[in-house]
Design a protein around this motif. Structure first.
Motif, PDB file in Angstrom:
ATOM      1  N   ASP A  62      20.253   0.966  40.674  1.00 27.72           N
ATOM      2  CA  ASP A  62      19.116   1.571  41.363  1.00 27.72           C
ATOM      3  C   ASP A  62      19.618   2.458  42.503  1.00 27.72           C
ATOM      4  N   GLY A  63      18.971   3.611  42.689  1.00 25.30           N
ATOM      5  CA  GLY A  63      19.329   4.501  43.786  1.00 25.30           C
ATOM      6  C   GLY A  63      20.329   5.571  43.427  1.00 25.30           C
ATOM      7  N   TYR A  64      20.643   5.717  42.130  1.00 22.44           N
ATOM      8  CA  TYR A  64      21.615   6.716  41.678  1.00 22.44           C
ATOM      9  C   TYR A  64      20.995   7.583  40.577  1.00 22.44           C
ATOM     10  N   PRO A  65      19.999   8.389  40.927  1.00 18.29           N
ATOM     11  CA  PRO A  65      19.339   9.218  39.910  1.00 18.29           C
ATOM     12  C   PRO A  65      20.275  10.302  39.388  1.00 18.29           C
ATOM     13  N   PRO A  66      20.160  10.646  38.114  1.00 19.74           N
ATOM     14  CA  PRO A  66      21.035  11.684  37.549  1.00 19.74           C
ATOM     15  C   PRO A  66      20.668  13.067  38.074  1.00 19.74           C
ATOM     16  N   LEU A  67      21.691  13.929  38.167  1.00 15.94           N
ATOM     17  CA  LEU A  67      21.424  15.321  38.518  1.00 15.94           C
ATOM     18  C   LEU A  67      20.575  15.958  37.419  1.00 15.94           C
ATOM     19  N   ALA A  68      19.593  16.732  37.836  1.00 18.18           N
ATOM     20  CA  ALA A  68      18.669  17.333  36.863  1.00 18.18           C
ATOM     21  C   ALA A  68      19.316  18.457  36.082  1.00 18.18           C
ATOM     22  N   ASP A  69      20.199  19.202  36.724  1.00 20.16           N
ATOM     23  CA  ASP A  69      20.796  20.369  36.062  1.00 20.16           C
ATOM     24  C   ASP A  69      22.225  20.511  36.538  1.00 20.16           C
ATOM     25  N   GLU A  70      23.166  20.537  35.628  1.00 19.29           N
ATOM     26  CA  GLU A  70      24.577  20.633  35.999  1.00 19.29           C
ATOM     27  C   GLU A  70      25.383  21.201  34.841  1.00 19.29           C
ATOM     28  N   PRO A  71      26.585  21.714  35.124  1.00 15.89           N
ATOM     29  CA  PRO A  71      27.432  22.228  34.048  1.00 15.89           C
ATOM     30  C   PRO A  71      27.959  21.099  33.161  1.00 15.89           C
ATOM     31  N   VAL A  72      28.408  21.464  31.986  1.00 15.02           N
ATOM     32  CA  VAL A  72      29.008  20.514  31.044  1.00 15.02           C
ATOM     33  C   VAL A  72      30.530  20.652  31.134  1.00 15.02           C
ATOM     34  N   PHE A  73      31.214  19.538  31.367  1.00 15.78           N
ATOM     35  CA  PHE A  73      32.671  19.571  31.508  1.00 15.78           C
ATOM     36  C   PHE A  73      33.333  19.935  30.185  1.00 15.78           C
ATOM     37  N   ASP A  74      34.199  20.938  30.245  1.00 13.76           N
ATOM     38  CA  ASP A  74      34.955  21.391  29.077  1.00 13.76           C
ATOM     39  C   ASP A  74      36.420  21.484  29.485  1.00 13.76           C
ATOM     40  N   PRO A  75      37.243  20.524  29.072  1.00 14.82           N
ATOM     41  CA  PRO A  75      38.645  20.528  29.514  1.00 14.82           C
ATOM     42  C   PRO A  75      39.391  21.807  29.165  1.00 14.82           C
ATOM     43  N   ALA A  76      39.038  22.445  28.061  1.00 13.71           N
ATOM     44  CA  ALA A  76      39.730  23.671  27.663  1.00 13.71           C
ATOM     45  C   ALA A  76      39.480  24.806  28.649  1.00 13.71           C
ATOM     46  N   ARG A  77      38.313  24.812  29.272  1.00 13.16           N
ATOM     47  CA  ARG A  77      37.961  25.874  30.221  1.00 13.16           C
ATOM     48  C   ARG A  77      38.141  25.464  31.672  1.00 13.16           C
ATOM     49  N   HIS A  78      37.980  24.191  31.956  1.00 13.10           N
ATOM     50  CA  HIS A  78      37.888  23.751  33.346  1.00 13.10           C
ATOM     51  C   HIS A  78      39.169  23.144  33.910  1.00 13.10           C
ATOM     52  N   LEU A  79      40.147  22.866  33.060  1.00 16.95           N
ATOM     53  CA  LEU A  79      41.421  22.327  33.544  1.00 16.95           C
ATOM     54  C   LEU A  79      42.491  23.414  33.535  1.00 16.95           C
ATOM     55  N   ALA A  80      43.383  23.330  34.512  1.00 21.16           N
ATOM     56  CA  ALA A  80      44.550  24.230  34.581  1.00 21.16           C
ATOM     57  C   ALA A  80      45.706  23.402  35.146  1.00 21.16           C
ATOM     58  N   LEU A  81      46.115  22.393  34.405  1.00 22.79           N
ATOM     59  CA  LEU A  81      47.041  21.382  34.914  1.00 22.79           C
ATOM     60  C   LEU A  81      48.438  21.938  35.147  1.00 22.79           C
ATOM     61  N   GLU A  82      48.942  21.673  36.349  1.00 26.35           N
ATOM     62  CA  GLU A  82      50.306  22.053  36.720  1.00 26.35           C
ATOM     63  C   GLU A  82      51.020  20.857  37.329  1.00 26.35           C
ATOM     64  N   LYS A  83      52.333  20.910  37.375  1.00 22.63           N
ATOM     65  CA  LYS A  83      53.131  19.827  37.962  1.00 22.63           C
ATOM     66  C   LYS A  83      53.427  20.132  39.431  1.00 22.63           C
ATOM     67  N   PRO A  84      53.525  19.111  40.267  1.00 23.55           N
ATOM     68  CA  PRO A  84      53.950  19.348  41.651  1.00 23.55           C
ATOM     69  C   PRO A  84      55.419  19.728  41.694  1.00 23.55           C
ATOM     70  N   ALA A  85      55.779  20.542  42.671  1.00 24.74           N
ATOM     71  CA  ALA A  85      57.178  20.968  42.798  1.00 24.74           C
ATOM     72  C   ALA A  85      58.053  19.854  43.347  1.00 24.74           C
ATOM     73  N   THR A  86      57.505  19.025  44.228  1.00 28.68           N
ATOM     74  CA  THR A  86      58.301  17.964  44.858  1.00 28.68           C
ATOM     75  C   THR A  86      57.511  16.664  44.937  1.00 28.68           C
ATOM     76  N   ILE A  87      58.236  15.559  45.029  1.00 23.54           N
ATOM     77  CA  ILE A  87      57.653  14.232  45.220  1.00 23.54           C
ATOM     78  C   ILE A  87      58.409  13.537  46.348  1.00 23.54           C
ATOM     79  N   VAL A  88      57.678  13.018  47.316  1.00 21.70           N
ATOM     80  CA  VAL A  88      58.255  12.174  48.361  1.00 21.70           C
ATOM     81  C   VAL A  88      58.135  10.733  47.879  1.00 21.70           C
ATOM     82  N   THR A  89      59.248  10.031  47.773  1.00 18.73           N
ATOM     83  CA  THR A  89      59.218   8.662  47.257  1.00 18.73           C
ATOM     84  C   THR A  89      58.865   7.669  48.359  1.00 18.73           C
TER      85      THR A  89
END
Length: 332
Positions: A15-42
């Motif tokens: 209760d208390g979490y109504p759905p958004l009435a109008d929103e885009p549809v997630f499409d991984p082919a269009r909406h993702l642009a995955l890249e790797k980080p250059a560095t990692i601090v351990t």
């Protein structure tokens, strides 16, 4: 090691979490642009010892920035984040936030549960992860305070293991609002806070993020971090998405006492109990998957008693939660 089975997102919303009435549809082919980080601090580079690191699913502390969303994906997420502003709440640490948005937005939920992103995060971590089994740890949105100069979030560590912090708005289109982390351990920060001191400037790092849709990945319960306030009026929105280790045998860092202070009472205990039941099930399943016979009575008893103790502690934590205080290291 048996990789846990992902816990399905709840079929119904509270209760208390109504759905958004109008929103885009997630499409991984269009909406993702995955890249790797250059560095990692351990974690070792942050100052943690071998014993502490051995209890973590990965030795990753925090990464440099990397891209998750395309320009179109970032624009869609911004549309969703703006659509959820009527549900903004606050707590002692954060003055303007939306948690539980994954119940309300299908786009947000599909992004947070994306197998493509999950596999990418696992690869960066060097260990299998799964989308968090507590829905309120998926797609947490932070919005800038209305008062200029007020920090978006105080220095703290997270109540979850792995998460990324992604800018939904362009960080270069604002003055201030930097994401910062402390190049040290949470024990050092606790000692500084107790002494009334702030972290030395040369040990505070603000990763450079080129634009919206870029993120840093961290082991949130080990990395002390904060979000600074704006120095001029602007819109600042970030999203935090959480993950759990694929190996359920690692100690569970989930803090119900802190979750109960952040989320509605009618949701927090139910979500936490579901997470606990899932973790216990996966620990027992790992034993069933061994498919072996032996007379190691002590080892067999330990496995069962450890799960029983885990369940008992969770029950005690649920009963005692109302007596807790929100933990953080202040604004300094």
């Amino acid at each position: 090691m048996t990789t846990a089975r992902h816990l399905d997102f709840p079929a119904i919303a509270p209760d208390g979490y109504p759905p958004l009435a109008d929103e885009p549809v997630f499409d991984p082919a269009r909406h993702l642009a995955l890249e790797k980080p250059a560095t990692i601090v351990t974690l070792a580079e942050l100052g943690y010892d071998e014993g502490e690191i051995s209890e973590c699913p990965t030795d990753l502390g925090i990464t440099s920035c990397f891209r998750i969303l395309s320009d179109e994906g970032a624009a869609c997420l911004l549309e969703v984040a703006r659509g959820l502003t009527s549900h903004i709440r606050s707590n002692e640490r954060i003055s303007r936030m939306v948690r539980g948005g994954a119940y309300q937005s299908r786009f947000l939920r599909d992004l947070c549960l994306s197998p493509d992103v999950n596999d990418w995060i696992s690869e960066i971590c060097g260990a299998a992860v799964l989308p968090h089994s507590i829905p309120h740890q998926l797609g947490h949105l932070n919005y800038n305070p209305l008062q200029i100069g007020e920090n978006v979030d105080k220095w703290h560590v997270d109540t979850l293991r792995i998460d990324y912090v992604m800018f939904v708005t362009d960080p270069n289109a604002m003055e201030g609002g930097e994401f910062e982390y402390f190049k040290g351990t949470k024990h050092e920060m606790a000692a500084l806070h107790k002494a009334g001191l702030t972290p030395p400037p040369d040990r505070v790092v603000a990763p450079i993020l080129p634009g919206a849709g870029y993120a840093v990945l961290q082991q949130g319960n080990m990395v002390v971090h904060r979000a600074k306030g704006l120095r001029a009026p602007a819109e600042r929105i970030t999203m935090v998405n959480g993950y759990v280790p694929g190996d359920a045998s690692f100690p569970d860092y989930t803090r119900f006492d802190q979750i109960y202070l952040a989320d509605p009472a009618h949701v927090a205990a139910s979500e936490y109990a579901r997470h606990i039941a899932w973790t216990a099930r996966e620990r027992l399943q790992a034993y069933l998957d061994l498919a072996e016979f032996n007379d190691d009575r002590a080892g067999i008893a330990d496995r069962l008693e450890n799960v029983a103790a885990y369940l008992a502690k969770a029950g005690a934590d649920i009963r005692a939660a109302s007596a807790a205080r929100m933990e953080h290291f202040g604004d300094g």
